[in-house]
Design a protein around this motif. Sequence first.
Motif, PDB file in Angstrom:
ATOM      1  N   ALA A  25       0.846  -1.217   0.007  1.00 22.41           N
ATOM      2  CA  ALA A  25       0.167   0.090   0.112  1.00 22.41           C
ATOM      3  C   ALA A  25       0.895   1.285   0.091  1.00 22.41           C
ATOM      4  CB  ALA A  25      -1.060   0.033   1.054  1.00 22.41           C
ATOM      5  N   GLY A  26       0.121   2.324  -0.257  1.00 20.35           N
ATOM      6  CA  GLY A  26       0.862   3.646  -0.498  1.00 20.35           C
ATOM      7  C   GLY A  26       1.638   3.918   0.930  1.00 20.35           C
ATOM      8  N   MET A  27       3.057   4.062   0.927  1.00 21.84           N
ATOM      9  CA  MET A  27       3.925   4.318   2.231  1.00 21.84           C
ATOM     10  C   MET A  27       3.917   5.953   2.524  1.00 21.84           C
ATOM     11  SD  MET A  27       4.599   1.166   2.655  1.00 21.84           S
ATOM     12  CE  MET A  27       6.031   1.210   3.998  1.00 21.84           C
ATOM     13  N   GLY A  28       3.521   6.799   1.878  1.00 18.24           N
ATOM     14  CA  GLY A  28       3.563   8.203   2.017  1.00 18.24           C
ATOM     15  C   GLY A  28       2.406   8.551   2.869  1.00 18.24           C
ATOM     16  N   GLY A  29       1.575   7.978   3.284  1.00 18.64           N
ATOM     17  CA  GLY A  29       0.476   8.275   4.350  1.00 18.64           C
ATOM     18  C   GLY A  29      -0.859   8.283   4.165  1.00 18.64           C
TER      19      GLY A  29
END
Length: 878
Positions: A146-150
């Motif tokens: 999943a997106g790790m940026g937030g």
Amino acid sequence: MITLIEQIKHGQIWDFHGGVHPPENKHQSNQQTIQSAEIPSEIVLPLKQHIGTTGQLLVSVGDKVLKGQPLTKSDVLQACPVHAPTSGEVVAIEARTIAHPSGLTDNCIVIRPDFEDTWAEKSSVDDYLSKSPEDLIDHIRLMGIAGMGGAGFPAARKLQTAHNRTEILILNGAECEPYITADDRLMQERADEIVQGAEILKHIVNPKLTVVALEDNKPEAIEALKTAVMGKDDILVQVVPTKYPSGGEKQLIKLVTGKEVPTKAIPAAIGIMVQNVGTAFAIKRAVIDGEPLIERVVTLTGTTLKEQSNRWALLGTPISFLLDKHGYQPDKKLERVIIGGPMMGFTAPHTQIPVTKVTNCILVPSKREIEPSHGEMACIRCSSCAEACPASLLPQQLQWYAKDQNYDKCEEYNLFDCIECGACAYVCPSEIPLVQYYRQAKAEIRTRDAEHQSAERARERFEAKKARLERDKKEREARHKQAAENRRKAMEKSGDGDAIAAAIARVKAKGEQGSAVAAIKPAVAAAIAKAKAKQAEAAVAGSSEPDNSEMSKLREERKRLARERKAQKEATTDTSPSDSTTDKKDAVAAAIARAKAKKAAQQADAPTSESSEGDAKKAAVAAAIARAKARKAEHAESVEPTENASSDADPKKAAVAAAVARAKARKASQQVDSQDTADVVVPSENDPKKAAVAAAVARAKARKTAQQAEAQDTADMVESSQEDPKKAAVAAAVARAKARKASQQAEAQDTADVVESSEEDPKKAAVAAAVARAKARKAAQQAEAQDTADVVDPSIEEDPKKAAVAAAVARAKARKAAQQAESKQLQSENTEVQAPLIEEPSAEEPVIEDPKKAAVAAAVARAKARKAAQMQNKNEDE
């Protein structure tokens, strides 16, 4: 004209609207290398750690799991599976608090590690270049990336959306949030692996240009990335100015390409896809190393920590475990644990919240480091929020509409373009928590839209079902119609059609005829048929008026039958007097039979008396009984001729004569009974015991006579009431007389009880005898008064209907005369009996004290009381 890609390669940089420059505070944590992960004593894994749906559980409580083993599964791209961060045992599956601004709970898998850290079988892709983009996307989905940026958007879903649509691929390494240095340290230490991840993304989406963008405040990361991309012409490292929020997806696209993403659209709509550098690193490990997403880099910073740095943390590790590793000392004045940075983060309710796929920073500042809010104040319309908004929105208007719950206006002002960066709240002098209003309004709108979509789907299903049922109905009718047509054609071909139609017609005709016959009586139906036939003949003959003679004859016949029935009824009524006379004769015969039965009973008692010849007293009793029998015989002989003579007279006079005869019979019976009583009392003077026996015999005979008289009176009244319906009133009088009789009998019984109780005391016996005589006289007077009131005017004899009343009056007079004669006789007899026994008590003379005489006097008094009550009841009945 220079193309966009050439401009980017030449280092062209654009700018976006708004933005702020808060203190960076990154040097506290980016000076040390990333520390290795440690296994906690308990791991709590939320089932949902991304934007999308939750997968299906694959384990249950008590199962042993290995590191990297999938715990959930799903067949949709919008769901990311969860894997075990280490080996151990599943001890619970329950609701726990998760890392979310709402502080709500969600289902979590709780694992107790065995600290062996045993890996499950890894599934890597040896040659990803030989695989199709679809296979790689599915592999990335199964690895739970999943997106790790937030934001936590599923990477597989984003790659599928951008497949064959992407011209520029951007790896986001800006990391503009203050305090956070996780991506910075990752780019410094794992730049080669990040570039390998970029190569895999290039193979999937096939862009024309790949750009790694990061802010100019990360010189070490910039140098490391440039070294890693050396010799790769299609991958470019682009440095952008430090400005918050340059790390936002839309803002970074604006900085790198100068393009703006339309409202309510995604970057793929303009041919651009953005992935975080941490997501690229996770994709590299999933594809090449076969390791799912089970850990990530977390920045631990804040002045309350002894050591501020970045650390690899297993997913599901409690925050308290990480804080303890870094020497956390909470601020006594204001303890705060912030998940994320100071601009976009949120305050956690406690430190047992687990690390998830989107947890990039844990900030524990002191009160001096970050001052708390002093409270919301009124908006002063300074427009600072609008100037700082990177999405070119009107934050103050959105706040007003969100506060007023006017969600339609919120959508009209493009609320969903807000990236919740917090720049507006950062510059607000009134310290209004604008982002919190926006988050709540977005959640309400999403809920409302979900309900609307659900209702719309339900409506579509209903309409589809309705259309299907209607279609089936039409098809069924068409089939039935076609089958009927086929049968008709087949009958026409076989020649059986006419026969079947004729049979159906006959059945219908029979049914109609049967119903008509059942509804009309045979005689009436015949008459109607004749009338119809004649009407038809008249119509044929041309007559204007039909012949109704048959119907007239039918009506005359019905009238004649009615007259005959009426005449028979009248004749039956006229013959009723003779029937009543016969009934009266039967009653007289019944009375004679009863008298004979009494005589037989007395004869049966005679031998008992004769057997006591040695006793003079018993002889006297026998003599009294003989006299009574003689008198009864005389009365019986006198009754029979009277009844026979009256049977041939007038019916009215016959009724009166019958009543007189019955009265005389009863009088004779009473006289016999009284004489018997006197005869029994006399010889009992010398023996008190025999006197009591004689008194009891007298009482029994008196009661027996009263009962017989009552039964006979009731029979007479019934007979008289049957002759004329108007005599029902006499029956009602009888009912009332019976009620009075019951009360008088109770009174007489009370008097008798008083006399009996006084036998032991001579004085009391004399008093009781006097009371009994007084009551007897009073009852006689009342009977006489009642007889006088019951006398009816003789003029009513002229009316045949009132004959019965006159007869009743006659019977009453007869009984009264008989009673007067009887009372005189009793007085004379009693005088002879009582003279030697008792004298009337007076005030001057003392009461006789002889017990035997007192008992005899009491017995006589009781006999008189009963006799008076019987006579009064008879009078009232008549």
